[in-house]
Design a protein around this motif. Structure first.
Motif, PDB file in Angstrom:
ATOM      1  N   LEU A 256       0.835  -1.203   0.000  1.00  0.00           N
ATOM      2  CA  LEU A 256       0.000   0.000   0.000  1.00  0.00           C
ATOM      3  C   LEU A 256       0.869   1.251   0.000  1.00  0.00           C
ATOM      4  N   PHE A 257       1.949   1.219   0.803  1.00  0.00           N
ATOM      5  CA  PHE A 257       2.844   2.383   0.834  1.00  0.00           C
ATOM      6  C   PHE A 257       3.488   2.602  -0.515  1.00  0.00           C
ATOM      7  N   ALA A 258       3.901   1.506  -1.155  1.00  0.00           N
ATOM      8  CA  ALA A 258       4.594   1.639  -2.436  1.00  0.00           C
ATOM      9  C   ALA A 258       3.678   2.260  -3.477  1.00  0.00           C
ATOM     10  N   SER A 259       2.366   2.074  -3.310  1.00  0.00           N
ATOM     11  CA  SER A 259       1.478   2.592  -4.349  1.00  0.00           C
ATOM     12  C   SER A 259       0.902   3.962  -4.023  1.00  0.00           C
ATOM     13  N   ILE A 260       1.482   4.674  -3.038  1.00  0.00           N
ATOM     14  CA  ILE A 260       1.103   6.076  -2.833  1.00  0.00           C
ATOM     15  C   ILE A 260       1.943   6.928  -3.773  1.00  0.00           C
ATOM     16  N   PRO A 271       4.167   1.763  -8.703  1.00  0.00           N
ATOM     17  CA  PRO A 271       4.046   0.340  -8.393  1.00  0.00           C
ATOM     18  C   PRO A 271       2.666   0.030  -7.816  1.00  0.00           C
ATOM     19  N   SER A 272       2.181  -1.154  -8.085  1.00  0.00           N
ATOM     20  CA  SER A 272       0.905  -1.546  -7.503  1.00  0.00           C
ATOM     21  C   SER A 272       1.015  -2.991  -7.058  1.00  0.00           C
ATOM     22  N   ILE A 273       0.089  -3.401  -6.194  1.00  0.00           N
ATOM     23  CA  ILE A 273       0.081  -4.784  -5.755  1.00  0.00           C
ATOM     24  C   ILE A 273      -0.604  -5.588  -6.853  1.00  0.00           C
ATOM     25  N   ILE A 345      14.892  -0.621  13.986  1.00  0.00           N
ATOM     26  CA  ILE A 345      15.555   0.664  13.823  1.00  0.00           C
ATOM     27  C   ILE A 345      15.295   1.504  15.050  1.00  0.00           C
ATOM     28  N   PRO A 346      16.260   2.343  15.434  1.00  0.00           N
ATOM     29  CA  PRO A 346      16.090   3.126  16.665  1.00  0.00           C
ATOM     30  C   PRO A 346      14.983   4.162  16.538  1.00  0.00           C
ATOM     31  N   GLN A 347      14.471   4.603  17.688  1.00  0.00           N
ATOM     32  CA  GLN A 347      13.324   5.492  17.752  1.00  0.00           C
ATOM     33  C   GLN A 347      13.517   6.764  16.933  1.00  0.00           C
ATOM     34  N   ARG A 348      14.732   7.326  17.020  1.00  0.00           N
ATOM     35  CA  ARG A 348      14.994   8.596  16.354  1.00  0.00           C
ATOM     36  C   ARG A 348      14.825   8.443  14.838  1.00  0.00           C
ATOM     37  N   GLN A 349      15.416   7.391  14.320  1.00  0.00           N
ATOM     38  CA  GLN A 349      15.305   7.112  12.896  1.00  0.00           C
ATOM     39  C   GLN A 349      13.860   6.840  12.504  1.00  0.00           C
ATOM     40  N   CYS A 350      13.175   6.263  13.445  1.00  0.00           N
ATOM     41  CA  CYS A 350      11.789   5.874  13.195  1.00  0.00           C
ATOM     42  C   CYS A 350      10.960   7.078  12.752  1.00  0.00           C
ATOM     43  N   ALA A 351      11.046   8.175  13.521  1.00  0.00           N
ATOM     44  CA  ALA A 351      10.275   9.359  13.198  1.00  0.00           C
ATOM     45  C   ALA A 351      10.696   9.927  11.851  1.00  0.00           C
ATOM     46  N   ARG A 352      12.012   9.893  11.596  1.00  0.00           N
ATOM     47  CA  ARG A 352      12.509  10.454  10.340  1.00  0.00           C
ATOM     48  C   ARG A 352      11.949   9.669   9.151  1.00  0.00           C
ATOM     49  N   ARG A 353      11.958   8.359   9.299  1.00  0.00           N
ATOM     50  CA  ARG A 353      11.439   7.511   8.228  1.00  0.00           C
ATOM     51  C   ARG A 353       9.959   7.753   8.003  1.00  0.00           C
ATOM     52  N   ALA A 354       9.253   7.887   9.123  1.00  0.00           N
ATOM     53  CA  ALA A 354       7.818   8.112   9.017  1.00  0.00           C
ATOM     54  C   ALA A 354       7.545   9.388   8.248  1.00  0.00           C
ATOM     55  N   ARG A 355       8.341  10.419   8.555  1.00  0.00           N
ATOM     56  CA  ARG A 355       8.146  11.693   7.888  1.00  0.00           C
ATOM     57  C   ARG A 355       8.427  11.550   6.400  1.00  0.00           C
ATOM     58  N   ARG A 356       9.466  10.792   6.084  1.00  0.00           N
ATOM     59  CA  ARG A 356       9.815  10.604   4.679  1.00  0.00           C
ATOM     60  C   ARG A 356       8.689   9.894   3.934  1.00  0.00           C
ATOM     61  N   ARG A 357       7.998   9.027   4.627  1.00  0.00           N
ATOM     62  CA  ARG A 357       6.892   8.310   3.964  1.00  0.00           C
ATOM     63  C   ARG A 357       5.635   9.155   3.893  1.00  0.00           C
ATOM     64  N   GLY A 358       5.731  10.410   4.317  1.00  0.00           N
ATOM     65  CA  GLY A 358       4.578  11.294   4.168  1.00  0.00           C
ATOM     66  C   GLY A 358       3.766  11.441   5.428  1.00  0.00           C
ATOM     67  N   CYS A 359       4.269  10.922   6.535  1.00  0.00           N
ATOM     68  CA  CYS A 359       3.520  11.044   7.776  1.00  0.00           C
ATOM     69  C   CYS A 359       3.886  12.346   8.458  1.00  0.00           C
ATOM     70  N   LEU A 360       2.927  13.261   8.579  1.00  0.00           N
ATOM     71  CA  LEU A 360       3.186  14.530   9.240  1.00  0.00           C
ATOM     72  C   LEU A 360       3.010  14.296  10.727  1.00  0.00           C
ATOM     73  N   LEU A 361       4.104  14.389  11.462  1.00  0.00           N
ATOM     74  CA  LEU A 361       3.997  14.132  12.901  1.00  0.00           C
ATOM     75  C   LEU A 361       3.349  15.319  13.571  1.00  0.00           C
ATOM     76  N   ARG A 362       2.403  15.007  14.441  1.00  0.00           N
ATOM     77  CA  ARG A 362       1.704  16.086  15.112  1.00  0.00           C
ATOM     78  C   ARG A 362       2.376  16.418  16.421  1.00  0.00           C
ATOM     79  N   HIS A 363       2.401  17.682  16.745  1.00  0.00           N
ATOM     80  CA  HIS A 363       2.849  18.059  18.081  1.00  0.00           C
ATOM     81  C   HIS A 363       1.678  18.768  18.717  1.00  0.00           C
ATOM     82  N   ARG A 364       0.825  18.004  19.321  1.00  0.00           N
ATOM     83  CA  ARG A 364      -0.374  18.605  19.854  1.00  0.00           C
ATOM     84  C   ARG A 364      -0.474  18.240  21.315  1.00  0.00           C
ATOM     85  N   SER A 365      -0.794  19.207  22.120  1.00  0.00           N
ATOM     86  CA  SER A 365      -0.950  18.875  23.533  1.00  0.00           C
ATOM     87  C   SER A 365      -2.295  18.190  23.711  1.00  0.00           C
ATOM     88  N   ARG A 366      -2.280  17.158  24.480  1.00  0.00           N
ATOM     89  CA  ARG A 366      -3.535  16.457  24.708  1.00  0.00           C
ATOM     90  C   ARG A 366      -3.922  16.531  26.161  1.00  0.00           C
TER      91      ARG A 366
END
Lengths: 366, 268
Positions: A256-260, A271-273, A345-366
């Motif tokens: 699914l990610f590959a086909s975004i 690419p598609s499945i 993969i370590p936590q720090r890299q994790c966020a970076r990868r997520a961002r690269r895949r188009g995930c906008l990380l939120r910084h919201r107080s809850r």
């Protein structure tokens, strides 16, 4: 914290006149907490919509819940309730909005009347009062000139405005959970973003939980707290949005990610499945994804993989992770396979990868 | 607005005027003025449309007949539309046995010729008051309406906005009444308008056969019946109610077509 909604072993079967019953949703369990956005992702025919409809007891004729299914909403099991009791939940506790905002509105009634009717269905207020509240709701969902728009007919509004009206109608009962079934699929991209923005704002201001049903991982990014990926009536993978975007564990999720489509990068063929989701009466033995999977091992063809923890609150149902050393994959899609080998993969890299895949990380107080 | 529509509206206005104001200004329709010298007078200033064989003023009779003929037609169509709406909605919204039963009732109602049923019913009752006549006429006209409503209900009950209303907790009766019925009305409105013409002709036909308004009450069909024997010497007696009938049915048909163009632009 006890979750607002707790679905355990959701199983939906269709009885047939001839042949065995068809199991369209097969043992799906998940929770939604108050104020949380959970995305239900998968291709058409995966059972996402049926899952959403099952919550307030709106299954189509012929479909039945299994006796082992429990849908606990604030502690009450909706699966055992009568139609009359369920009606008390619809709109008031659990509201739904649908894909096509034009066909979801009555074409021969003014939108203000439709909102006012929804208000009066849930609360004892006068007509004038209901109209005032309808105008207020139209304003709250971001419609300009609500005083004028309240007297419009649906065809006089644009697609985005119609979906806003639908949301206003859904808000009329002040629900605790909003099930949004492909709420933006019929809209163009900029309007999509506005509507998602609106849903996000409302869930914060009203502490309303949202179950967002979609086939588009792109709109999940940055909107959902958690993601449930469904394939062929079962959960393939579930994780927090960040973890899923950073380290998707199931080959289906990776497909699914590959086909975004991406804005940057190569302009080659997307690419598609390969193949499509099989019909519920033709689900294969073993892992239901194996005919389309790039990394099939022997076990996949025989035994259904259980949903297992990959990391904390990250579950996936895949045998490939548990392959024996030296066991090789067979299956279509060599290129997809090359991207595969996984390591922690370590936590720090994790966020970076997520961002690269188009995930906008939120910084919201809850 | 097309020329036909304007013409239809004009006719309707004239007929309404005739029915509402006519009897107030015209002389007593049943007064027999001069049975020796005043029978079968041709139109003149004293008697705008002449007199009949009992020396009654034809214009007065035409005006009072307008009330009866138009009134009967409108009431009959209203009754038929109401019955058709209830039965059609029930047939379209129910499932299983009830739906099949109602559908068969509608089919049977459509298959039996209305005129035969009316002949049998009216001759069995004997002398009928006008309100009962209108009710009977309406009670035989519902199957066509019910068929229309059933079709519209079947189309609309699976519409997304009905599912949306249900998802928001609307009870079934409310869904039928507020969501489905308003959408099903346009074709019914068209059919009802066209149905007025039908009902009027039926009423005239039955009156002509002596099954309508009992004498001396004036209805257009009854006037035709009475004037049949003297048609050769006093043709105005036939022409007056005949032309009135043509005008009334034309008005209903023209307006029905106008409504159809307006409400169902895609239907041919």
């Amino acid at each position: 914290m006890t979750p607002l909604l707790e679905v355990t072993d959701l199983r939906i079967t269709f009885r047939r006149d001839s042949g065995p019953p068809i199991v369209a949703v097969d043992g799906v369990s998940f929770t939604v907490s108050a104020g949380e956005v959970v995305a239900l992702v998968g291709e058409s025919g995966c059972g996402k919509t049926l899952t959403g409809l099952a919550l307030p007891g709106l299954l189509p004729p012929g479909a039945e819940l299994d006796a082992t299914t429990h849908i606990r909403f604030n502690g009450t099991d909706l699966a055992g309730l009568s139609e009359d009791a369920l009606r008390g939940y619809r709109g008031r506790r659990i509201a739904m909005i649908f894909q096509d905002p034009l066909t979801s509105l009555n074409p021969v009634m003014r939108v203000g009347t439709q909102i006012a009717e929804a208000i009066r269905a849930h609360q004892q207020v006068s007509r004038g009062e209901a109209r005032q509240r309808a105008i207020a709701l139209l304003g709250e969902v971001g419609i300009a000139d609500p005083e004028e728009r309240v007297d419009s007919y649906p065809h006089q509004l644009s697609g985005g405005m119609r979906q806003r009206v639908m949301i206003a109608i859904a808000l009329a009962g002040e629900p605790e959970l909003l099930v949004a079934d492909e709420p933006t699929t019929a809209l163009d991209v900029t309007v999509q973003a506005q509507i998602l923005e609106l849903l996000d704002r409302l869930r914060v201001s009203r502490r309303m939980a949202v179950l967002l049903i979609t086939h588009d991982l792109g709109i999940v990014a940055g909107r959902a707290d958690r993601v449930i990926v469904m394939y062929a009536g079962r959960i393939a993978e579930t994780a927090t949005t960040v973890a899923l975007f950073a380290t998707p564990a199931h080959p289906y999720t990776r497909g699914l990610f590959a086909s975004i489509p991406r804005i940057e990068g190569s302009s080659g063929r997307l690419p598609s499945i390969p193949g499509t989701v099989p019909r519920p009466d033709q689900w294969p033995i073993g892992c239901r994804f194996h005919p389309r999977c790039p990394v099939v091992i022997a076990n996949c063809r025989e035994v259904q993989p259980p949903l297992e923890a990959v990391a904390t609150s990250h579950l996936a149902a895949c045998w490939w992770r548990r392959r024996r050393p030296g066991e090789h994959a067979t299956g279509p899609g060599r290129r997809a396979r090359q991207a595969l080998p996984r390591r922690r993969i370590p936590q720090r890299q994790c966020a970076r990868r997520a961002r690269r895949r188009g995930c906008l990380l939120r910084h919201r107080s809850r | 607005m097309t020329t036909q529509t304007k013409f239809g509206l004009g006719l309707l206005a004239l007929l309404t005027l005739l029915a509402v104001v006519g009897p107030l200004v015209a002389a007593d329709p049943n007064a027999q003025r001069d049975l020796l010298n005043g029978t079968l007078q041709p139109p003149s200033l004293a008697h705008l449309l002449g007199t009949d064989e009992f020396s009654r003023d034809v214009f007065s009779r035409l005006a009072s007949g307008a009330r009866i003929s138009l009134g009967v037609a409108v009431v009959a169509v209203a009754v038929a539309a109401f019955l058709g709406m209830v039965i059609g909605l029930a047939a379209g919204a129910s499932d299983g046995g009830l739906s099949g039963l109602l559908r068969r009732c509608i089919d049977i109602g459509l298959a039996v010729p209305r005129i035969v049923v009316l002949l049998v019913l009216l001759s069995a009752i004997g002398t009928v008051p006008m309100w009962l006549f209108a009710l009977v006429l309406g009670a035989t006209g519902w199957p066509a309406m019910a068929r229309l409503i059933r079709g519209e209900t079947l189309r609309l009950r699976h519409a997304q906005f009905v599912a949306a209303a249900r998802a928001l907790g609307a009870p079934e009766v409310r869904i039928l009444w507020r969501e489905i019925l308003p959408g099903a009305l346009p074709p019914v409105l068209v059919a009802a308008t066209l149905g007025v013409a039908d009902a009027m002709l039926l009423e005239a036909g039955l009156s002509f056969l002596g099954l309508g308004a009992p004498p001396p009450a004036a209805s257009w069909g009854g006037m035709l019946l009475e004037s049949r024997s003297v048609m050769a010497v006093a043709p105005w007696l036939v022409l007056a109610p005949g032309l009135a009938l043509v005008a009334a049915t034309s008005a209903a048909t023209l307006l029905g077509d106008a409504l159809r163009r307006r409400l169902q632009p895609d239907a041919k």
